[in-house]
Each structure stands twice: as structure tokens, then as C-alpha cells.
Design a protein around this motif. Structure first.
Motif, PDB file in Angstrom:
ATOM      1  N   VAL A 173       0.898  -1.254  -0.108  1.00 27.79           N
ATOM      2  CA  VAL A 173      -0.241   0.006  -0.043  1.00 27.79           C
ATOM      3  C   VAL A 173       0.745   1.147   0.090  1.00 27.79           C
ATOM      4  N   VAL A 174       1.946   1.369   0.835  1.00 30.15           N
ATOM      5  CA  VAL A 174       2.986   2.415   0.961  1.00 30.15           C
ATOM      6  C   VAL A 174       3.472   2.698  -0.438  1.00 30.15           C
ATOM      7  N   ALA A 175       3.918   1.411  -1.003  1.00 30.70           N
ATOM      8  CA  ALA A 175       4.730   1.481  -2.458  1.00 30.70           C
ATOM      9  C   ALA A 175       3.559   2.114  -3.365  1.00 30.70           C
ATOM     10  N   GLY A 176       2.498   1.595  -3.640  1.00 32.08           N
ATOM     11  CA  GLY A 176       1.574   1.815  -4.628  1.00 32.08           C
ATOM     12  C   GLY A 176       1.213   3.010  -4.452  1.00 32.08           C
ATOM     13  N   THR A 177       0.638   3.769  -3.007  1.00 35.87           N
ATOM     14  CA  THR A 177       0.266   5.288  -2.950  1.00 35.87           C
ATOM     15  C   THR A 177       1.589   6.246  -3.159  1.00 35.87           C
ATOM     16  N   ALA A 178       2.651   5.873  -2.886  1.00 32.08           N
ATOM     17  CA  ALA A 178       3.894   6.809  -2.939  1.00 32.08           C
ATOM     18  C   ALA A 178       3.836   7.082  -4.566  1.00 32.08           C
ATOM     19  N   VAL A 179       3.574   6.051  -5.299  1.00 30.06           N
ATOM     20  CA  VAL A 179       4.080   6.544  -6.859  1.00 30.06           C
ATOM     21  C   VAL A 179       2.797   7.041  -7.664  1.00 30.06           C
ATOM     22  N   VAL A 180       1.560   6.604  -7.177  1.00 27.47           N
ATOM     23  CA  VAL A 180       0.372   6.891  -8.120  1.00 27.47           C
ATOM     24  C   VAL A 180       0.106   8.346  -8.316  1.00 27.47           C
ATOM     25  N   GLY A 181       0.604   9.252  -7.619  1.00 29.71           N
ATOM     26  CA  GLY A 181       0.541  10.557  -7.719  1.00 29.71           C
ATOM     27  C   GLY A 181       1.385  10.870  -9.066  1.00 29.71           C
ATOM     28  N   PHE A 182       2.575  10.540  -9.007  1.00 35.16           N
ATOM     29  CA  PHE A 182       3.442  10.801 -10.074  1.00 35.16           C
ATOM     30  C   PHE A 182       3.171  10.085 -11.102  1.00 35.16           C
ATOM     31  N   LEU A 183       2.623   9.170 -11.396  1.00 37.31           N
ATOM     32  CA  LEU A 183       2.125   8.318 -12.452  1.00 37.31           C
ATOM     33  C   LEU A 183       1.215   8.906 -13.050  1.00 37.31           C
ATOM     34  N   PHE A 184       0.189   9.472 -12.393  1.00 36.96           N
ATOM     35  CA  PHE A 184      -1.270  10.017 -12.779  1.00 36.96           C
ATOM     36  C   PHE A 184      -0.894  11.257 -13.498  1.00 36.96           C
ATOM     37  N   ASP A 185      -0.040  12.039 -12.910  1.00 35.80           N
ATOM     38  CA  ASP A 185       0.393  13.500 -13.633  1.00 35.80           C
ATOM     39  C   ASP A 185       0.874  13.038 -15.135  1.00 35.80           C
ATOM     40  N   TYR A 186       1.206  12.152 -15.201  1.00 39.87           N
ATOM     41  CA  TYR A 186       1.699  11.698 -16.793  1.00 39.87           C
ATOM     42  C   TYR A 186       0.641  10.846 -17.685  1.00 39.87           C
ATOM     43  N   GLY A 187      -0.236  10.597 -16.982  1.00 37.44           N
ATOM     44  CA  GLY A 187      -1.514   9.907 -17.628  1.00 37.44           C
ATOM     45  C   GLY A 187      -1.915   8.751 -17.240  1.00 37.44           C
ATOM     46  N   VAL A 188      -3.349   8.452 -17.062  1.00 41.72           N
ATOM     47  CA  VAL A 188      -3.954   7.348 -16.271  1.00 41.72           C
ATOM     48  C   VAL A 188      -3.441   6.017 -16.942  1.00 41.72           C
ATOM     49  N   GLU A 189      -3.153   6.035 -18.148  1.00 47.64           N
ATOM     50  CA  GLU A 189      -2.499   4.836 -18.921  1.00 47.64           C
ATOM     51  C   GLU A 189      -1.297   4.356 -18.006  1.00 47.64           C
ATOM     52  N   LEU A 190      -0.392   5.018 -17.583  1.00 45.94           N
ATOM     53  CA  LEU A 190       0.612   4.660 -16.815  1.00 45.94           C
ATOM     54  C   LEU A 190       0.405   4.168 -15.482  1.00 45.94           C
ATOM     55  N   VAL A 191      -0.701   4.520 -14.947  1.00 38.35           N
ATOM     56  CA  VAL A 191      -1.377   3.992 -13.553  1.00 38.35           C
ATOM     57  C   VAL A 191      -1.766   2.761 -14.019  1.00 38.35           C
TER      58      VAL A 191
ATOM     59  N   LEU B  34      -1.026  11.917   6.164  1.00 39.52           N
ATOM     60  CA  LEU B  34      -1.698  11.048   7.126  1.00 39.52           C
ATOM     61  C   LEU B  34      -1.484   9.449   6.753  1.00 39.52           C
ATOM     62  N   TRP B  35      -1.820   9.240   5.340  1.00 38.91           N
ATOM     63  CA  TRP B  35      -1.557   8.065   4.978  1.00 38.91           C
ATOM     64  C   TRP B  35      -0.217   7.450   4.812  1.00 38.91           C
ATOM     65  N   THR B  36       0.754   8.268   4.603  1.00 37.51           N
ATOM     66  CA  THR B  36       2.130   7.949   4.571  1.00 37.51           C
ATOM     67  C   THR B  36       2.615   7.767   6.145  1.00 37.51           C
ATOM     68  N   LEU B  37       2.116   8.512   6.954  1.00 39.53           N
ATOM     69  CA  LEU B  37       2.132   8.026   8.330  1.00 39.53           C
ATOM     70  C   LEU B  37       1.651   6.855   8.576  1.00 39.53           C
ATOM     71  N   ASN B  38       0.350   6.638   8.236  1.00 36.00           N
ATOM     72  CA  ASN B  38      -0.163   5.323   8.578  1.00 36.00           C
ATOM     73  C   ASN B  38       0.543   4.115   7.995  1.00 36.00           C
ATOM     74  N   GLY B  39       1.003   4.339   6.976  1.00 37.96           N
ATOM     75  CA  GLY B  39       1.877   3.277   6.464  1.00 37.96           C
ATOM     76  C   GLY B  39       2.968   2.925   7.110  1.00 37.96           C
ATOM     77  N   VAL B  40       3.675   3.831   7.710  1.00 35.19           N
ATOM     78  CA  VAL B  40       5.039   3.881   8.363  1.00 35.19           C
ATOM     79  C   VAL B  40       4.742   3.180   9.727  1.00 35.19           C
ATOM     80  N   ILE B  41       3.909   3.663  10.437  1.00 36.28           N
ATOM     81  CA  ILE B  41       3.456   3.199  11.876  1.00 36.28           C
ATOM     82  C   ILE B  41       3.233   1.702  11.542  1.00 36.28           C
ATOM     83  N   ILE B  42       2.416   1.212  10.538  1.00 39.34           N
ATOM     84  CA  ILE B  42       1.812  -0.085  10.559  1.00 39.34           C
ATOM     85  C   ILE B  42       3.152  -0.957   9.946  1.00 39.34           C
ATOM     86  N   ILE B  43       4.092  -0.673   9.188  1.00 35.13           N
ATOM     87  CA  ILE B  43       5.236  -1.331   8.812  1.00 35.13           C
ATOM     88  C   ILE B  43       6.080  -1.700  10.119  1.00 35.13           C
ATOM     89  N   PHE B  44       6.705  -0.625  11.010  1.00 39.44           N
ATOM     90  CA  PHE B  44       7.242  -0.842  11.990  1.00 39.44           C
ATOM     91  C   PHE B  44       6.452  -1.282  13.167  1.00 39.44           C
TER      92      PHE B  44
END
Length: 399
Positions: free
Chosen positions: A156-174, A258-268
């Protein structure tokens, strides 16, 4: 699976077979990463790019949860009564084909149709992966689900971390990126999930279940209700609370953090919990975590500043760490040992039902009342199921 023979010719009972735990965790990571590339942009894409109303977008998201519920139910049936490997291959193959199609055809209403199919396929996958997890007996069941949950959240952390970047270049990349993740997932399934003897083991279990006099403990239904209320509440953070925060002057970046924080807390937190989880009674980890989860919504009633939202979300995340991965383990412990797929299918159905009803429930209470009324009612619903589960579970405390 081949029965072992002793030297005097007597045939021994067939040995238990199970999926390799490491393989299960790695495939969970790739599936979770792929799925996490899709769900954050679903509503955004329909509203901002395809110019559909929020009502229409909400109906599609709800429909996605409904098709996922159907997949959850069918996945349990297929695991118990058919061939687990073939069922998973077909499910992952359907999900992969859908994502590849979305990469090239993503206009309206094709997008909505493909998303409904994707929800059905993922519903199958979630139940089947959980059912495969129940076959593992060389590791404590609670540790199995705890580590599976950890790898899912790393995805979840990996996917949500890059989805914003990919979406800026087109939904096809997502969609293309998600298809790559599911492609790796598909290869891993083909290579490692055809566990020799598992289909026969499931068939024998199904025969035993058909003749079984096992009576499902009433507490299981209370746990299912608790899971429903848990995820009905949780999805509010993915939907209406984002709007609430921006109405109070906070930014989308504040909400995303908040979601980044959520992922970090869950992982550790999951890694730390795994070290001593066997020493903690499953009843108390689920009930204690769910109580913390419910209390976080009482904090939200008075939340008007960003630090209060952060504090509420941290409390919610700690509750999630304690309870969420332990609910399937508790269900597994209490269910018919010959109908593991059915039990996990029921659980994932109630999770999907909560995620389907949550946004609709939240919208209705906000339109007719207020955010404070919504948060108070969510706390009350969750706390009711915590108390009910606690009372009914006293006779089924795990040793």
C-alpha cells in the motif's frame, strides 16, 4: 500428494500440505501494490477527467464493493469445493486482463464496467489468498496473518507513494503499472501456488465438512459484525474525512501525509508486534485494538486543527495494527477446520460490505445531520460490536 508407506506395508495418513509462507507474503506485496495504484485515483479520475458527478462516482465505487463481495463468497466456495490453484490462476488472470484493457480503453462508461470486473476478480483473490494462508501450520496462524498484513501494507505504501507521480503523466501509466504488478503476481502464482496435494486435501476437507456436525459458534457472527463496523468506519477516512479536512482549511497534501504516516506506523508496528504476538491472547488484541479504533472517532468529534487529526489517525492506526490482521486468525481458529475457505469468504464479504455501505452512510448522515453526528454514531456502532463480541467470546478463549 502421495501417502507414505511404512516398512511393513501399512499406509499412513497423507501428510498435511501448505503454501510456502514467504511466497504468500511476496505475492501479497505485488497484489497490494497493484491494487494501491488504482483505488486512490478511482473517484478522482471519474469526477475530474471523465466529468461524472460525485453521485455517479459513488455508485460505481459502491458497485465495485458489491462485485467484490460476490467474488469473496465465490472464492471461498472454489477453495473448499474445487481446485484452489486453478481458481487463483483464473482470478489473477481475469484481474490482469482487465487492467491491460483499462490501459488502452478507459473512457466512460467502459471504465466503470472494467472497474466492476476488477472488483469481482480482486474479491476472489483476497479470499483465496487468505484461504491459502490458513493452510500454513508450521507457523502460528496469528503470525502468518500478521506478516501477510505487514507485506500488504508495504505494498500500500509503495503503490500510494508513486500513483500521484504516474497519474500526472497519464492514467494509462497508472493502469499499466498496476498491470505490471499483477503480471508478476500471475507468474508467481503459476510457479509456486500449484502445491502438490492441496486440491485433494481441500476435496477431503469438503467431504468431511459435508458430513460434519460442527456448529458454528455464535461469537463468529459477532466478529463478522465487528469486522463490518471496522471497515465501514475505516473507509470514511478514505472518503468523507478528506472533504471535512479541506473544509476546515487543510490541504490535500496534509491529508496525503496521514496515509504516509499510517503506512510507516503499520510497517514498524507490525514488525514489532510479530516478535511477541504469540504471547498475547487473540481475544484481547482484537477487542483492545477495536476499542482504540472506536475511540479515535470520539477524538474526531472535537478535531478542528491538523494536530488533532494526526492524533486521531495515530490512535486509529495503533488499533488497526492490533486488531485488523488478527480478525482472520481468530475466525480461522473458531471455524470448521474442514471449511476454511468458507469462513474466510464470509469474513472478506463482511469487510467488503462495510466498505460499500460506509461512504453512503457517511454521506446520508452529513447531509441530514453533521460530521459530529456521523463520528458519534460510528463510535457507538463499533463499541456495540466490541461489547457483544467480548461477551460472547468468553467461552471461546484461545489457550
Amino acid at each position: 500428494m502421495i501417502s507414505q508407506s511404512s516398512q511393513d506395508g501399512d499406509v499412513r495418513k497423507p501428510q498435511h500440505v501448505e503454501i510456502n509462507a514467504i511466497v504468500l507474503y511476496i505475492t501479497t506485496f505485488f497484489q497490494s501494490t497493484g491494487a494501491s495504484l488504482i483505488w486512490p485515483i478511482t473517484t478522482l479520475y471519474m469526477h475530474n477527467v471523465l466529468h461524472q458527478s460525485m453521485t455517479v462516482a459513488g455508485i460505481v465505487v459502491m458497485g465495485l464493493s458489491v462485485t467484490m463481495m460476490i467474488g469473496n463468497w465465490l472464492g471461498g466456495k472454489l477453495f473448499d469445493h474445487w481446485n484452489p490453484f486453478k481458481a487463483l490462476v483464473i482470478s489473477v488472470g481475469l484481474a490482469l486482463l482487465t487492467l491491460l484493457s483499462l490501459t488502452f480503453w478507459n473512457s466512460w462508461p467502459v471504465f466503470a464496467i472494467f472497474m466492476l470486473i476488477s472488483g469481482f476478480a480482486d474479491g476472489l483473490i483476497y479470499t483465496l489468498l487468505n484461504s491459502y494462508a490458513t493452510t500454513i501450520q508450521t507457523i502460528d496462524t496469528r503470525k502468518v496473518f500478521n506478516l501477510q498484513y505487514l507485506f500488504m501494507n508495504v505494498g500500500v505504501v509503495a503503490g500510494t507513494a508513486v500513483v500521484g507521480f504516474l497519474f500526472d503523466y497519464g492514467v494509462e501509466l497508472v493502469f499499466g503499472g498496476a498491470a505490471v504488478m499483477y503480471g508478476v503476481f500471475f507468474v508467481l502464482v503459476l510457479k509456486f501456488f500449484n502445491v502438490k496435494g492441496l486440491a485433494k486435501q481441500s476435496a477431503r476437507a469438503a467431504e468431511k465438512a459435508a458430513k460434519s456436525t460442527f456448529k458454528t459458534p455464535v461469537v463468529i457472527y459477532a466478529i463478522l459484525g465487528l469486522a463490518f463496523s471496522f471497515y465501514m468506519s475505516y473507509i470514511l477516512w478514505e472518503t468523507v474525512i478528506a472533504t471535512h479536512m479541506t473544509d476546515l482549511g487543510m490541504t490535500a497534501k496534509d491529508y496525503s501525509f496521514l496515509w504516509t504516516l499510517n503506512g510507516v506506523i503499520i510497517i514498524f508496528g507490525q514488525g514489532l508486534l510479530d516478535r511477541f504476538i504469540e504471547r498475547l491472547p487473540v481475544r484481547w488484541t482484537v477487542l483492545g485494538g477495536s476499542t482504540l479504533f472506536a475511540l479515535s472517532f470520539l477524538i474526531l468529534i472535537q478535531a478542528t486543527t491538523y494536530p488533532m487529526f494526526v492524533f486521531s489517525f495515530v490512535i486509529l492506526t495503533i488499533g488497526e495494527i492490533l486488531s485488523s490482521p488478527q480478525i482472520p486468525a481468530w475466525i480461522d481458529d473458531l471455524s470448521d477446520p474442514n471449511a476454511k475457505g468458507h469462513a474466510q469468504g464470509l469474513l472478506t464479504m463482511f469487510v467488503s460490505l462495510g466498505r460499500a455501505i460506509g461512504p453512503l452512510y457517511g454521506g446520508l448522515l452529513i447531509d441530514s445531520g453533521s460530521y459530529k453526528l456521523l463520528f458519534t454514531s460510528v463510535f457507538a456502532i463499533m463499541f456495540f460490536f466490541v461489547l457483544l463480541t467480548g461477551l460472547l467470546s468468553k467461552r471461546h478463549v484461545r489457550n
